[in-house]
Design a protein around this motif. Structure first.
Motif, PDB file in Angstrom:
ATOM      1  N   LEU A  27       0.885  -1.239  -0.036  1.00 16.33           N
ATOM      2  CA  LEU A  27       0.057   0.010   0.063  1.00 16.33           C
ATOM      3  C   LEU A  27       0.914   1.308  -0.122  1.00 16.33           C
ATOM      4  N   ALA A  28       2.079   1.296   0.736  1.00  9.67           N
ATOM      5  CA  ALA A  28       2.919   2.304   0.713  1.00  9.67           C
ATOM      6  C   ALA A  28       3.559   2.671  -0.698  1.00  9.67           C
ATOM      7  N   ARG A  29       3.780   1.437  -1.419  1.00  7.56           N
ATOM      8  CA  ARG A  29       4.525   1.577  -2.840  1.00  7.56           C
ATOM      9  C   ARG A  29       3.197   2.061  -3.716  1.00  7.56           C
ATOM     10  N   LYS A  30       2.088   1.624  -3.623  1.00 10.88           N
ATOM     11  CA  LYS A  30       0.978   1.973  -4.358  1.00 10.88           C
ATOM     12  C   LYS A  30       0.650   3.386  -4.317  1.00 10.88           C
ATOM     13  N   ARG A  31       0.663   4.083  -2.952  1.00  5.71           N
ATOM     14  CA  ARG A  31       0.527   5.508  -2.666  1.00  5.71           C
ATOM     15  C   ARG A  31       1.450   6.194  -3.498  1.00  5.71           C
TER      16      ARG A  31
ATOM     17  N   SER B 172       0.204   8.576  -6.714  1.00  2.42           N
ATOM     18  CA  SER B 172       0.617  10.162  -6.649  1.00  2.42           C
ATOM     19  C   SER B 172       1.298  10.667  -7.897  1.00  2.42           C
ATOM     20  N   ALA B 173       2.337   9.746  -8.324  1.00  2.00           N
ATOM     21  CA  ALA B 173       3.178  10.105  -9.603  1.00  2.00           C
ATOM     22  C   ALA B 173       1.952  10.047 -10.841  1.00  2.00           C
ATOM     23  N   PHE B 174       1.068   9.013 -10.749  1.00  4.15           N
ATOM     24  CA  PHE B 174       0.293   8.759 -11.721  1.00  4.15           C
ATOM     25  C   PHE B 174      -0.753  10.102 -12.142  1.00  4.15           C
ATOM     26  N   ARG B 175      -1.181  10.435 -10.654  1.00  2.00           N
ATOM     27  CA  ARG B 175      -2.166  11.570 -10.640  1.00  2.00           C
ATOM     28  C   ARG B 175      -1.440  12.881 -11.266  1.00  2.00           C
ATOM     29  N   SER B 176      -0.221  12.965 -10.731  1.00  2.00           N
ATOM     30  CA  SER B 176       0.601  14.058 -11.320  1.00  2.00           C
ATOM     31  C   SER B 176       0.911  14.381 -12.673  1.00  2.00           C
TER      32      SER B 176
ATOM     33  N   ARG C  58      -2.452  15.152 -14.361  1.00  2.00           N
ATOM     34  CA  ARG C  58      -2.852  16.800 -14.202  1.00  2.00           C
ATOM     35  C   ARG C  58      -2.160  17.520 -15.137  1.00  2.00           C
ATOM     36  N   ASP C  59      -0.991  17.156 -15.567  1.00  2.00           N
ATOM     37  CA  ASP C  59      -0.035  17.754 -16.551  1.00  2.00           C
ATOM     38  C   ASP C  59      -0.409  17.652 -18.092  1.00  2.00           C
ATOM     39  N   GLN C  60      -1.408  16.692 -18.056  1.00  2.00           N
ATOM     40  CA  GLN C  60      -1.797  16.182 -19.666  1.00  2.00           C
ATOM     41  C   GLN C  60      -2.976  16.865 -19.967  1.00  2.00           C
ATOM     42  N   PRO C  61      -3.222  17.046 -21.370  1.00  2.00           N
ATOM     43  CA  PRO C  61      -4.816  17.423 -21.857  1.00  2.00           C
ATOM     44  C   PRO C  61      -5.623  16.229 -21.321  1.00  2.00           C
TER      45      PRO C  61
ATOM     46  N   ALA D 232      -7.306   2.894   0.395  1.00  2.00           N
ATOM     47  CA  ALA D 232      -6.474   2.827   1.396  1.00  2.00           C
ATOM     48  C   ALA D 232      -5.286   3.228   1.383  1.00  2.00           C
ATOM     49  N   ALA D 233      -4.465   3.129   0.229  1.00  2.00           N
ATOM     50  CA  ALA D 233      -2.981   3.704   0.015  1.00  2.00           C
ATOM     51  C   ALA D 233      -3.017   5.121   0.381  1.00  2.00           C
ATOM     52  N   ASP D 234      -4.044   5.983  -0.269  1.00  2.00           N
ATOM     53  CA  ASP D 234      -4.260   7.435  -0.122  1.00  2.00           C
ATOM     54  C   ASP D 234      -4.591   7.484   1.339  1.00  2.00           C
TER      55      ASP D 234
END
Length: 178
Positions: A11-15, A19-23, A26-29, A94-96
């Motif tokens: 879960l820590a690795r998934k978090r 986070s990286a994927f959400r970032s 956000r930076d893409q159309p 749960a990770a979040d």
């Protein structure tokens, strides 16, 4: 074989991955990802190898429907997809929230009345009914945290929502060339 990581470590690795994927998102159309599943029915057996990306899942029916019972049938695959999506969505939530979950299991059940799908009775439902999921967990989490997780799960799980809030589906029939 023992797992490489505990569920808490996963879960820590998934978090971090989320986070990286959400970032990046956000930076893409906006660009939805196209999903595809395809089947070519195997002549002579009726087996239905379902291809999704580089994966194949064999779908079949039991002998009562002329199959060989070599894999789950389509309604069972629907429940499997729902169970997998509920589990994955629960893991993401749960990770979040950095929840201390040590074990997570999901079971989805339902019923099908084949009299409907086989046109035996106009009164029998065609679609699976009585759908129910159970999420079982072990860990250092409160009942309130799990109630909140379930509320978000039912708001964010794509497959669960596809069943609860059906989307339009278009279709066509196309002749194959010999």
């Amino acid at each position: 074989m023992a797992p490489i990581w505990s569920l808490r470590e996963f879960l820590a690795r998934k978090r971090e991955a989320l986070s990286a994927f959400r970032s990046r998102l956000r930076d893409q159309p906006p660009s939805p990802v196209t999903l595809r599943a395809a089947v070519t029915v195997a002549a002579g057996t009726g087996l239905r190898p379902v291809r999704v990306r580089d994966h194949t899942v064999i779908s079949d029916s039991g002998p009562a429907l002329g199959g060989y019972d070599l894999g789950p049938n389509a309604p069972e695959l629907l429940l499997a997809a729902m169970a997998s999506c509920i589990a994955h969505s629960a893991l993401a939530i749960a990770a979040d929230r950095e929840l201390a979950i040590d074990d997570l299991q999901v079971e989805v059940s339902g019923q099908i009345d084949y009299r409907g799908a086989l046109s035996v009775s106009a009164d029998a439902p065609v679609a699976p009914t009585g759908l129910h999921y159970t999420l079982k967990y072990r860990g250092e989490v409160t009942d309130a945290e799990m109630t909140a997780l379930q509320a978000d799960l039912e708001r964010l799980c794509p497959v669960l929502l596809a069943v609860l809030q059906p989307q339009p589906l278009s279709g066509q029939v196309q002749r194959l060339e010999a």
